[in-house]
Design a protein around this motif. Structure first.
Motif, mmCIF file in Angstrom:
data_model
loop_
_atom_site.group_PDB
_atom_site.id
_atom_site.type_symbol
_atom_site.label_atom_id
_atom_site.label_comp_id
_atom_site.label_asym_id
_atom_site.label_seq_id
_atom_site.Cartn_x
_atom_site.Cartn_y
_atom_site.Cartn_z
ATOM 1 N N HIS A 79 -58.581 -119.126 6.810
ATOM 2 C CA HIS A 79 -57.915 -120.417 6.656
ATOM 3 C C HIS A 79 -57.489 -120.676 5.218
ATOM 4 O O HIS A 79 -56.541 -121.401 4.978
ATOM 5 N N TYR A 80 -58.196 -120.089 4.274
ATOM 6 C CA TYR A 80 -57.782 -120.068 2.883
ATOM 7 C C TYR A 80 -58.733 -119.164 2.109
ATOM 8 O O TYR A 80 -59.826 -118.837 2.572
ATOM 9 N N SER A 98 -53.842 -103.214 -1.341
ATOM 10 C CA SER A 98 -52.598 -103.308 -0.563
ATOM 11 C C SER A 98 -51.424 -102.613 -1.230
ATOM 12 O O SER A 98 -50.303 -102.697 -0.729
ATOM 13 N N ASP A 99 -51.680 -101.955 -2.352
ATOM 14 C CA ASP A 99 -50.605 -101.330 -3.137
ATOM 15 C C ASP A 99 -49.532 -102.361 -3.493
ATOM 16 O O ASP A 99 -48.335 -102.107 -3.364
ATOM 17 N N ASN A 100 -49.987 -103.532 -3.917
ATOM 18 C CA ASN A 100 -49.112 -104.628 -4.364
ATOM 19 C C ASN A 100 -48.222 -105.204 -3.259
ATOM 20 O O ASN A 100 -47.236 -105.878 -3.552
ATOM 21 N N LYS A 101 -48.578 -104.981 -2.004
ATOM 22 C CA LYS A 101 -47.746 -105.488 -0.901
ATOM 23 C C LYS A 101 -48.227 -106.842 -0.385
ATOM 24 O O LYS A 101 -47.496 -107.522 0.332
ATOM 25 N N LEU A 102 -49.447 -107.235 -0.725
ATOM 26 C CA LEU A 102 -49.997 -108.490 -0.217
ATOM 27 C C LEU A 102 -49.730 -109.615 -1.209
ATOM 28 O O LEU A 102 -50.120 -109.541 -2.363
ATOM 29 N N GLU A 103 -49.058 -110.662 -0.742
ATOM 30 C CA GLU A 103 -48.704 -111.794 -1.591
ATOM 31 C C GLU A 103 -49.436 -113.045 -1.113
ATOM 32 O O GLU A 103 -49.837 -113.139 0.046
ATOM 33 N N TRP A 104 -49.556 -114.006 -2.022
ATOM 34 C CA TRP A 104 -50.340 -115.203 -1.727
ATOM 35 C C TRP A 104 -49.567 -116.467 -2.088
ATOM 36 O O TRP A 104 -48.885 -116.515 -3.096
ATOM 37 N N ASP A 105 -49.703 -117.481 -1.240
ATOM 38 C CA ASP A 105 -49.112 -118.792 -1.507
ATOM 39 C C ASP A 105 -50.199 -119.763 -1.964
ATOM 40 O O ASP A 105 -51.205 -119.948 -1.258
ATOM 41 N N VAL A 231 -69.821 -119.989 -2.815
ATOM 42 C CA VAL A 231 -68.634 -120.463 -2.094
ATOM 43 C C VAL A 231 -67.886 -121.527 -2.893
ATOM 44 O O VAL A 231 -66.651 -121.494 -2.993
ATOM 45 N N ILE A 232 -68.592 -122.480 -3.479
ATOM 46 C CA ILE A 232 -67.933 -123.538 -4.248
ATOM 47 C C ILE A 232 -67.249 -122.957 -5.483
ATOM 48 O O ILE A 232 -66.108 -123.327 -5.814
ATOM 49 N N ASN A 233 -67.909 -122.040 -6.167
ATOM 50 C CA ASN A 233 -67.277 -121.376 -7.318
ATOM 51 C C ASN A 233 -66.041 -120.585 -6.894
ATOM 52 O O ASN A 233 -65.063 -120.509 -7.637
ATOM 53 N N HIS A 234 -66.107 -120.013 -5.711
ATOM 54 C CA HIS A 234 -64.977 -119.228 -5.202
ATOM 55 C C HIS A 234 -63.716 -120.076 -5.085
ATOM 56 O O HIS A 234 -62.610 -119.595 -5.337
ATOM 57 N N PHE A 235 -63.874 -121.344 -4.731
ATOM 58 C CA PHE A 235 -62.710 -122.217 -4.538
ATOM 59 C C PHE A 235 -62.462 -123.162 -5.716
ATOM 60 O O PHE A 235 -61.587 -124.030 -5.625
ATOM 61 N N MET A 236 -63.184 -122.990 -6.806
ATOM 62 C CA MET A 236 -63.058 -123.927 -7.920
ATOM 63 C C MET A 236 -61.648 -123.933 -8.511
ATOM 64 O O MET A 236 -61.189 -124.957 -9.027
ATOM 65 N N GLU A 237 -60.953 -122.815 -8.442
ATOM 66 C CA GLU A 237 -59.578 -122.761 -8.957
ATOM 67 C C GLU A 237 -58.537 -122.972 -7.864
ATOM 68 O O GLU A 237 -57.365 -122.632 -8.038
ATOM 69 N N GLY A 238 -58.965 -123.512 -6.718
ATOM 70 C CA GLY A 238 -58.015 -123.858 -5.674
ATOM 71 C C GLY A 238 -57.986 -122.867 -4.526
ATOM 72 O O GLY A 238 -58.707 -121.869 -4.511
ATOM 73 N N GLY A 239 -57.141 -123.161 -3.542
ATOM 74 C CA GLY A 239 -57.036 -122.336 -2.347
ATOM 75 C C GLY A 239 -55.698 -121.638 -2.250
ATOM 76 O O GLY A 239 -54.671 -122.139 -2.731
ATOM 77 N N TYR A 240 -55.703 -120.480 -1.594
ATOM 78 C CA TYR A 240 -54.499 -119.675 -1.396
ATOM 79 C C TYR A 240 -54.456 -119.187 0.042
ATOM 80 O O TYR A 240 -55.488 -119.060 0.707
ATOM 81 N N TYR A 241 -53.242 -118.884 0.500
ATOM 82 C CA TYR A 241 -53.060 -118.406 1.876
ATOM 83 C C TYR A 241 -52.165 -117.174 1.856
ATOM 84 O O TYR A 241 -51.203 -117.120 1.079
ATOM 85 N N PRO A 242 -52.470 -116.153 2.677
ATOM 86 C CA PRO A 242 -51.649 -114.936 2.670
ATOM 87 C C PRO A 242 -50.211 -115.228 3.107
ATOM 88 O O PRO A 242 -49.992 -115.800 4.177
ATOM 89 N N ARG A 243 -49.272 -114.864 2.278
ATOM 90 C CA ARG A 243 -47.859 -115.100 2.598
ATOM 91 C C ARG A 243 -47.447 -114.232 3.791
ATOM 92 O O ARG A 243 -47.587 -113.021 3.762
#
Length: 539
Positions: A79-80, A98-105, A231-243
Motif C-alpha cells: 500500500h506504500y 531492478s536494474d534501474n527499471k523500478l520507479e516510485w511516486d 516501522v515508524i522510522n521507515h516512514f519518517m521521510e514519507g510514503g511512496y508507491y511503485p509507479r
C-alpha cells in the motif's frame, strides 16, 4: 477473494515441469516474494546458480495485483513503502535489484491521516515537520513528543546491530551475537505502550503516535517497541508507491534475474524438503522428488519447520512455535469506481480510522464482526497514488478498506471449496462490505453513486493464496517474544537449508528486502562488499 479473476496477469511466466534438473551447486529458492527475489539477485550477481520456485500462477508474493472484468486492478499487500527518497539506501538497493527499471511516486504530505475519536491528525514527512505538527496538536505535551523522537532516533543503531548479528558466521556470532542482542533488548522486550506511557500519560497522544500500528499488525500493549520504532522510522521521510502498480516490484526484479540467467518457475508446489541426516537431499515438487543440496525457504518460518521438514530433523527449539504466535489476519473490501481519482478528489494519503482513543480495546475486540459499525479501518487509494494509472484506466479509480479479523471466525470455512464456501460465509463478507461502505459514505458521501464494484476477501482467502496457516499477513508476531527466539535467522540447523523473508527481519517490502540481503550475506559472506560498492557507485 470471491471471483474467478484473481490471477489475471499481464506477463506470462514459465510453468514448472517434471524435466527440470537442479545441480548440486544450485540454490533453489522456495517462494518468489521480495525476500526470495532479493536473495536471488545478490547470489546471481556473485556468480551463484539460482532457481526460484513459486507455487501460484503468478509470482511476487504480496506484491502481486489482481484484476476484474471492468479492468479494475488492486494490489493485495503493498500500500506504500518508506525510505524511497532519491539517493536513499533503500532506493539504491531497489535500483540495483531492478536494474534501474523500478520507479516510485511520492505520496506527498500528508502521506497518512489518522482519525481518532473524531479528531483528525496528519502525518507529514521529515522529523522536524513531524515535530512541529505534533507540537501543534498537543501543545501541552511537547517534551513527551521530543522524547519520543529521541527514542526513535536512538533505536536505529540498536535494531541494526540486532539484525547484523543474525548473519555473523561461527565465532563472530558466538562472541558478538549476545552483545548485540543485549544492546537491543531494552527496546525489544518492552511493549510500545510501556515505553510511551513512561513519557506521557496523555492517552490520546499515545493513540495517535500508534495510529499506524496496522503496518505491523499489533496494538500498543501487544507490540514490541523495537518493531514500532523500525516501522515508524521507515516512514519518517514519507510514503511512496511503485509507479505502474505494486506488481512492478516483482516484474522488474524478475526481468533482471532473467537477464542474469536465473529461471523463475510458477506452479511449482514444494510439498517437502527432503533431508538425509541433518542435510538437505532434495525437494518434493508437484508430487515428484528432485535432487538438490541447497535450499532457501521464503515460505515463512512456521511453514518451513512445521510443514516442509519432517519432525524427526527438528529439535525442540525449532519446532516449538507456541511462544511465537502468528501475526494478525484481516478482511479487505475492494471498491471500484466509474470516475477518475482526480474527478472524485480521492487523496493519495492513507486513512487510519479509529472510533475512539482506546486503540487496544478496538484492535483486540474479538467480537468485532458482530458489531453494527466498524471501530477500526485502514483505507487506501491505490489509483490516486500511481501516476500511470489514468493512462491505463481512464475514468476509473479504486479504493481498499481493511479491517482486523480473527481466524476463529473463519476456521469452519477453511476446507470448503473456493468460491463456494456457503451462505454463512457469504453473509459474513456481506456484513463487512456494508459496514465498510457505510464508513466510506460517512467520509466521502459523493462516492456513493460511482461505486461499480465491491467485494471482500477474508483470512481463508489469504490462507489459500499465501499458505499462511491462519491467514496471517505479516508472518510471525511483532511482539517482544519475536526477539527472544534464535530460530528466526538465515542459517538453520539443517546443512544446506537457509531462510529468508519477513520472518527473518520485519514486515513489509523493506523488511523482506533486508532479509534477502541478510541471507545472501550469510551465504557469500565478505564478497557482498563488492556488491555494496557497486550499489554505491552506480545506483
Amino acid at each position: 477473494m470471491s471471483s474467478y479473476y484473481w490471477f489475471m496477469v499481464e506477463k506470462s511466466y514459465k510453468k514448472f515441469t517434471s524435466d527440470v534438473v537442479f545441480t548440486n551447486d544450485t540454490y533453489v529458492i522456495i517462494g518468489s516474494g521480495v525476500g526470495g527475489l532479493t536473495t536471488a539477485v545478490f547470489l546471481a550477481k556473485a556468480g551463484k546458480k539460482v532457481v526460484v520456485l513459486e507455487q501460484h500462477y503468478t509470482p511476487g508474493g504480496f506484491t502481486h495485483t489482481f484484476k476484474r472484468r471492468k479492468g479494475l486492478v488492486w494490489d493485495v499487500g503493498v500500500h506504500y513503502v518508506g525510505n524511497m527518497e532519491e539517493n536513499s539506501g533503500l532506493r539504491r538497493i531497489f535500483n540495483y535489484l531492478s536494474d534501474n527499471k523500478l520507479e516510485w511516486d511520492p505520496m506527498g504530505d500528508p502521506y497518512d491521516v489518522a482519525f481518532v475519536g473524531g479528531r483528525k491528525f496528519e502525518f507529514v514527512s521529515g522529523k522536524e515537520n513531524f515535530r512541529k505538527k505534533f507540537h501543534e496538536y498537543f501543545p501541552n505535551d511537547k517534551n513527551a513528543i521530543d522524547k519520543y523522537l529521541e527514542l526513535l532516533e536512538k533505536s536505529t543503531k540498536k535494531n541494526l546491530l540486532y539484525f547484523v548479528q543474525k548473519a555473523l558466521p561461527g565465532l563472530l556470532n558466538t562472541v558478538l551475537g549476545p552483545i548485540f542482542r543485549r544492546i537491543q533488548k531494552p527496546i525489544a522486550s518492552k511493549t510500545t505502550y510501556q515505553v510511551l506511557s513512561s513519557i506521557t500519560d496523555n492517552q490520546e497522544l499515545i493513540a495517535v503516535l500508534c495510529a499506524q500500528c496496522g503496518n505491523y499488525g499489533l496494538s500498543p500493549k501487544e507490540s514490541s517497541f523495537a518493531s514500532h520504532c523500525i516501522v515508524i522510522n521507515h516512514f519518517m521521510e514519507g510514503g511512496y508507491y511503485p509507479r505502474g502498480g505494486a506488481n512492478r516490484i516483482h516484474q522488474t526484479i524478475i526481468d533482471n534475474l532473467e537477464s542474469l540467467g536465473v529461471k523463475v518457475f510458477i506452479k511449482a508446489n514444494v510439498e517437502k524438503i527432503i533431508t538425509k541426516g541433518k542435510s538437505v537431499k532434495g525437494l518434493l515438487i508437484n508430487g515428484k522428488e528432485f535432487s538438490c543440496k541447497k535450499v532457501i525457504s521464503n515460505a515463512g518460518a512456521y511453514n518451513t519447520f512445521q510443514r516442509l521438514l519432517d519432525s524427526s530433523v527438528n529439535n525442540k527449539k525449532h519446532i516449538d512455535f507456541r511462544s511465537i504466535k502468528p501475526s494478525t489476519c484481516h478482511l479487505c473490501l475492494y471498491i471500484g469506481l466509474d470516475k477518475s481519482d482526480a474527478e472524485l478528489k480521492l487523496p493519495k494519503y492513507n486513512i487510519w480510522w479509529y472510533a475512539d482513543k482506546d486503540t487496544d480495546s478496538i484492535l483486540n475486540d474479538k467480537d468485532n464482526l458482530s458489531k453494527d459499525q466498524l471501530s477500526f479501518a485502514y483505507i487506501s487509494f491505490p489509483s490516486a497514488k500511481d501516476s500511470l494509472w489514468s493512462t491505463k484506466h481512464p475514468d476509473q479509480s479504486t479504493i481498499q478498506l481493511i479491517g482486523r479479523a480473527w481466524y476463529k471466525d473463519f476456521r469452519a470455512y477453511e476446507d470448503k471449496p473456493w468460491l463456494n464456501r456457503g451462505e454463512e460465509y457469504d453473509k459474513i463478507k456481506d456484513q463487512f462490505k456494508e459496514k465498510g461502505l457505510s464508513l466510506l459514505r460517512e467520509l466521502y458521501p459523493h462516492l456513493e453513486e460511482h461505486i461499480i464494484h465491491a467485494e471482500v476477501s477474508t483470512p481463508v482467502s489469504t490462507k489459500k493464496f499465501s499458505n499462511y496457516n491462519e491467514g496471517e499477513i505479516y508472518g510471525v508476531t511483532h511482539a517482544p517474544e519475536r526477539y527472544k527466539t534464535r530460530v528466526l535467522r538465515p542459517r538453520t540447523h539443517i546443512k544446506g537449508l537457509f531462510l529468508t523473508g519477513q520472518d527473518i527481519t520485519l514486515v513489509g517490502v523493506g523488511g523482506a528486502m533486508g532479509s534477502g540481503i541478510l541471507t545472501a550475506t550469510t551465504i557469500i559472506k565478505w564478497n557482498m562488499s563488492k556488491q555494496f560498492k557497486e550499489i554505491s557507485a552506480k545506483y
